[in-house]
Design a protein around this motif. Structure first.
Motif, PDB file in Angstrom:
ATOM      1  N   VAL A   1      -7.028  -2.356  -2.359  1.00 12.20           N
ATOM      2  CA  VAL A   1      -5.800  -1.680  -2.771  1.00 12.20           C
ATOM      3  C   VAL A   1      -5.285  -0.840  -1.611  1.00 12.20           C
ATOM      4  O   VAL A   1      -6.037  -0.061  -1.009  1.00 12.20           O
ATOM      5  N   VAL A   2      -3.999  -0.999  -1.298  1.00 17.56           N
ATOM      6  CA  VAL A   2      -3.344  -0.199  -0.266  1.00 17.56           C
ATOM      7  C   VAL A   2      -2.210   0.577  -0.934  1.00 17.56           C
ATOM      8  O   VAL A   2      -1.322  -0.021  -1.542  1.00 17.56           O
ATOM      9  N   LEU A   3      -2.258   1.908  -0.838  1.00 20.27           N
ATOM     10  CA  LEU A   3      -1.213   2.746  -1.422  1.00 20.27           C
ATOM     11  C   LEU A   3      -0.063   2.904  -0.438  1.00 20.27           C
ATOM     12  O   LEU A   3      -0.279   3.067   0.768  1.00 20.27           O
ATOM     13  N   LEU A   4       1.162   2.899  -0.979  1.00 25.60           N
ATOM     14  CA  LEU A   4       2.353   2.976  -0.151  1.00 25.60           C
ATOM     15  C   LEU A   4       3.221   4.192  -0.464  1.00 25.60           C
ATOM     16  O   LEU A   4       4.195   4.445   0.235  1.00 25.60           O
ATOM     17  N   GLY A   5       2.900   4.932  -1.514  1.00 19.00           N
ATOM     18  CA  GLY A   5       3.707   6.093  -1.879  1.00 19.00           C
ATOM     19  C   GLY A   5       3.595   6.378  -3.363  1.00 19.00           C
ATOM     20  O   GLY A   5       2.688   5.888  -4.045  1.00 19.00           O
ATOM     21  N   ARG A   6       4.524   7.203  -3.878  1.00 22.84           N
ATOM     22  CA  ARG A   6       4.513   7.597  -5.280  1.00 22.84           C
ATOM     23  C   ARG A   6       5.812   7.177  -5.949  1.00 22.84           C
ATOM     24  O   ARG A   6       6.865   7.156  -5.323  1.00 22.84           O
ATOM     25  N   THR A   7       5.730   6.829  -7.231  1.00 13.87           N
ATOM     26  CA  THR A   7       6.941   6.551  -8.011  1.00 13.87           C
ATOM     27  C   THR A   7       7.436   7.797  -8.727  1.00 13.87           C
ATOM     28  O   THR A   7       8.552   7.823  -9.210  1.00 13.87           O
TER      29      THR A   7
ATOM     30  N   VAL B   1      -7.272   2.369   0.156  1.00 12.97           N
ATOM     31  CA  VAL B   1      -8.182   3.158  -0.689  1.00 12.97           C
ATOM     32  C   VAL B   1      -9.393   2.344  -1.131  1.00 12.97           C
ATOM     33  O   VAL B   1     -10.281   2.873  -1.785  1.00 12.97           O
ATOM     34  N   GLY B   2      -9.412   1.058  -0.794  1.00 12.84           N
ATOM     35  CA  GLY B   2     -10.636   0.299  -0.967  1.00 12.84           C
ATOM     36  C   GLY B   2     -10.621  -0.755  -2.047  1.00 12.84           C
ATOM     37  O   GLY B   2      -9.571  -1.147  -2.572  1.00 12.84           O
ATOM     38  N   THR B   3     -11.827  -1.193  -2.373  1.00 12.85           N
ATOM     39  CA  THR B   3     -12.039  -2.264  -3.338  1.00 12.85           C
ATOM     40  C   THR B   3     -12.246  -1.685  -4.731  1.00 12.85           C
ATOM     41  O   THR B   3     -13.022  -0.735  -4.896  1.00 12.85           O
TER      42      THR B   3
ATOM     43  N   ALA C   1     -11.366   2.886  -7.106  1.00  9.19           N
ATOM     44  CA  ALA C   1     -11.763   2.132  -5.920  1.00  9.19           C
ATOM     45  C   ALA C   1     -12.506   3.040  -4.956  1.00  9.19           C
ATOM     46  O   ALA C   1     -12.422   4.267  -5.045  1.00  9.19           O
ATOM     47  N   SER C   2     -13.236   2.437  -4.033  1.00  9.37           N
ATOM     48  CA  SER C   2     -13.936   3.191  -2.997  1.00  9.37           C
ATOM     49  C   SER C   2     -13.811   2.460  -1.672  1.00  9.37           C
ATOM     50  O   SER C   2     -13.634   1.235  -1.634  1.00  9.37           O
ATOM     51  N   VAL C   3     -13.890   3.220  -0.588  1.00 10.67           N
ATOM     52  CA  VAL C   3     -13.776   2.630   0.751  1.00 10.67           C
ATOM     53  C   VAL C   3     -14.725   3.348   1.703  1.00 10.67           C
ATOM     54  O   VAL C   3     -14.799   4.578   1.706  1.00 10.67           O
TER      55      VAL C   3
ATOM     56  N   ILE D   1     -13.097   8.063  -2.260  1.00 10.23           N
ATOM     57  CA  ILE D   1     -13.004   7.683  -3.671  1.00 10.23           C
ATOM     58  C   ILE D   1     -11.565   7.861  -4.141  1.00 10.23           C
ATOM     59  O   ILE D   1     -10.965   8.927  -3.956  1.00 10.23           O
ATOM     60  N   TYR D   2     -11.024   6.820  -4.760  1.00 12.36           N
ATOM     61  CA  TYR D   2      -9.675   6.893  -5.327  1.00 12.36           C
ATOM     62  C   TYR D   2      -9.771   6.761  -6.843  1.00 12.36           C
ATOM     63  O   TYR D   2     -10.449   5.861  -7.359  1.00 12.36           O
TER      64      TYR D   2
END
Length: 601
Positions: free
Chosen positions: A468-474, A381-383, A364-366, A354-355
């Motif tokens: 959704v694909v996470l790539l890092g933090r801002t 992290v899922g749809t 989102a969930s995956v 769960i995101y």
């Protein structure tokens, strides 16, 4: 003729009461009672009819003790029978539940309370005893400088038995229920009640306000400074949307058993007519007891650290390789390594990542199999769930908020659809909106500033299928357990300690997605600086006992080290946190089990 269904945008409590009316005699809530080893587990329980009655009774009692619609209640009761009923009762009375971490520093706690402007406080009697009673010294020895709830100029309600430290005139939650029920039956209320208001308790909810989904229901302080404490505000409707989304991820039905201490999963269980079983211990504290309760359950929610504790116990043979049919894992990053280990050791369970965040949960969930099959870069992290809309915008430079956004990245209500078009397939900052989005942010003046969307601070991209694909933090942030720690809020206080020239907090990622917190100090006196990073330094020993004075309890470091300097990067010469974290991790790992300890907690 059947009763009309409660509208989706209705208040969360309206949905709960509607569910109570559908299956009044089924068991709604269960809490384990202390049971001797080897004997069957016993439970305290409430049926749906009893739950609805107690919610209405607590609401009536609170109204009789001065809680007006829109009034805020500082809430510090754990999610047990009393805690769940009281929280829902506050909302039924038209009030707002306000969560302020009691582990905050005294100054930050005071600033948060001042911003929330509560009229009432609902507190566990044990917390009163720890904050000013005979157990205060014990709490201080464990690094807890708890605020004096009893000194707050509000109407006090407490859960649990009377203990030294409970303020004079505080009303027990159970007396609220008893007096309301007695008044509804036409009997005399408890003559020992601390207020003559009990005689005015309403009958059959006649004087309770109508449930308005747009009214605020929950305030959660997540970060901020003493000058500008930051709080997320949810309405009854936004919380209803969040619980609806969780219910879509886990399809529950009457008679099923859902084990969780999280209201956002427990409430969907109630709405489905299932039984919500509330654990009294987390796996990380007592894995055998927790594992016993979850075995055979239909669903549960665990943070990654709890999953790790459970899997360690499975490998050690202290608990069987069996748990709930579905396990939702969230509250912190859910890594591939953790899900791979979970599916290997407990293959019969459905594992779901769960995101989300306090501002919008879930996003989102995956499914574990889907995440493990992902071969691209980044963290899948899922749809997105049905109650959330997502989009990608250009990431701000240096982690700064864009024009028109608040310091947390929340866009004001008027700018919901503004801005230039941007390719969602390109990497950028993830922005969320929709029915489950928070109502707004609480200002220092106690007024809620509405928002239309939230800039998450997560770098992401959207795949063709919408995932959704996470790539890092801002922005700099450390996640430990379920606590988000913003180093920039605490480092100035740490640097102000005697003998400290510079202080930096960094996160040390663990395999399960959790992070350990490391504090690196640079002595103010150059002559005191060590030749290299070390755990063994007088400054570390001097600072450790003083950390609870300047840090929230949830931000206390796991390790304290001293360095000759902090590495910097870029034209701005900001601390290079990634380089520092790598250096700290190498030292801590090398020192594990030998040499001087870096431990603080």
């Amino acid at each position: 003729m059947s009763e009309p269904e409660t509208p989706e945008d209705a208040h969360l409590v309206a949905h709960v009461l509607d569910a109570c009316a559908r299956t009044p005699d089924a068991v709604a809530l269960r809490v384990p009672r202390r049971t001797r080893p080897g004997r069957p587990q016993r439970f305290g329980a409430l049926t749906f009819r009893e739950l609805a009655t107690r919610i209405e009774a607590v609401a009536a009692g609170l109204r009789a003790h001065g809680l007006e619609p829109g009034g805020r209640v500082l809430f510090s009761i754990r999610p047990r029978l009393d805690g769940i009923v009281t929280a829902l009762g506050v909302a039924r009375a038209g009030g707002t539940v306000v969560f302020v971490d009691p582990g905050s520093t005294p100054e930050l706690f005071a600033a948060r309370v001042a911003a929330a402007r509560p009229t009432h406080a609902a507190t566990e009697s044990l917390l009163h005893a720890l904050s000013r009673g005979p157990l205060r010294a014990l709490a201080r020895r464990r690094g807890l400088l708890l605020p004096g709830y009893a000194e707050l100029p509000v109407t006090h309600v407490h859960s649990g038995p009377w203990l030294p430290g409970v303020p004079r005139g505080s009303v027990p939650v159970r007396r609220l229920v008893r007096d309301a029920l007695a008044t509804a039956r036409g009997a005399a209320p408890d003559p020992a009640a601390s207020s003559g208001a009990a005689a005015a308790l309403p009958r059959d909810g006649a004087s309770l306000p109508p449930l308005d989904g747009a009214r605020e229901m929950l305030v959660v302080f997540t970060s901020g400074t003493t000058a500008a404490p930051r709080a997320v505000v949810h309405s009854g409707a936004t919380l209803a949307a969040a619980t609806r989304a969780l219910g879509e991820i886990v399809a529950m039905s009457p008679g099923q058993d859902v084990v969780t201490d999280q209201m956002l999963l427990g409430v969907p269980a109630l709405l489905a007519g299932a039984t919500w079983t509330v654990p009294v211990v987390a796996p990380a504290r007592d894995v055998v007891t927790a594992g016993r309760l979850m075995t055979g359950a239909d669903a549960t929610f665990l943070v990654p650290a709890d999953v790790t504790a459970l899997l360690d116990a499975v490998e050690a043979g202290t608990v069987p390789a069996r748990t709930a049919a579905t396990v939702l894992v969230g509250g912190a990053p859910v890594t591939r390594a953790l899900l791979e280990r979970a599916t290997r050791l407990v293959p019969t369970t459905r594992w779901v990542g769960i995101y989300g965040m306090t501002e919008c949960l879930p996003v989102a969930s995956v499914e574990a199999a889907t995440k493990l099959a992902h071969t691209g870069d980044g963290d899948l992290v899922g749809t997105p769930v049905s109650t959330v809309d997502v989009r990608i915008v250009p990431a701000p430079p240096d982690g700064t908020a864009p024009d028109g956004a608040g310091p947390d990245g929340a866009a004001p209500h008027a700018t919901a659809s503004g801005g230039a078009a941007y390719d969602d397939a390109a990497p950028g900052e993830l922005v969320v909106s929709g029915p489950a989005l928070m109502l707004g942010l609480l200002g220092a003046d106690g007024v809620v500033a509405p928002v239309a969307e939230h800039r998450t601070g997560d770098l992401a991209r959207l795949e063709a299928a919408g995932s959704v694909v996470l790539l890092g933090r801002t922005r700099d942030m450390i996640i430990r357990g379920t606590v988000n720690i913003y180093p920039g809020l605490f480092e100035p206080r740490l640097a102000a300690l005697k003998g400290v020239g510079e202080a930096v907090l960094v996160g040390l990622p663990q395999e399960d997605g959790d992070e350990r917190v490391a504090l690196v100090l640079v002595p103010a006196d150059a002559a005191e600086r060590p030749p290299r990073l070390t755990c063994d330094h007088p400054l570390a020993e001097e600072v450790r006992p003083r950390l609870a004075e300047v840090l929230d309890h949830g931000a206390l470091p796991d390790v304290v080290l001293v360095a000759p300097e902090v590495p910097v990067a870029g034209r701005s010469r900001k601390p290079d946190r990634q380089a520092l974290a790598r250096e700290v991790a190498a030292l801590v790992n090398a020192a594990a089990g030998e040499g001087p300890t870096c431990a603080s907690r």
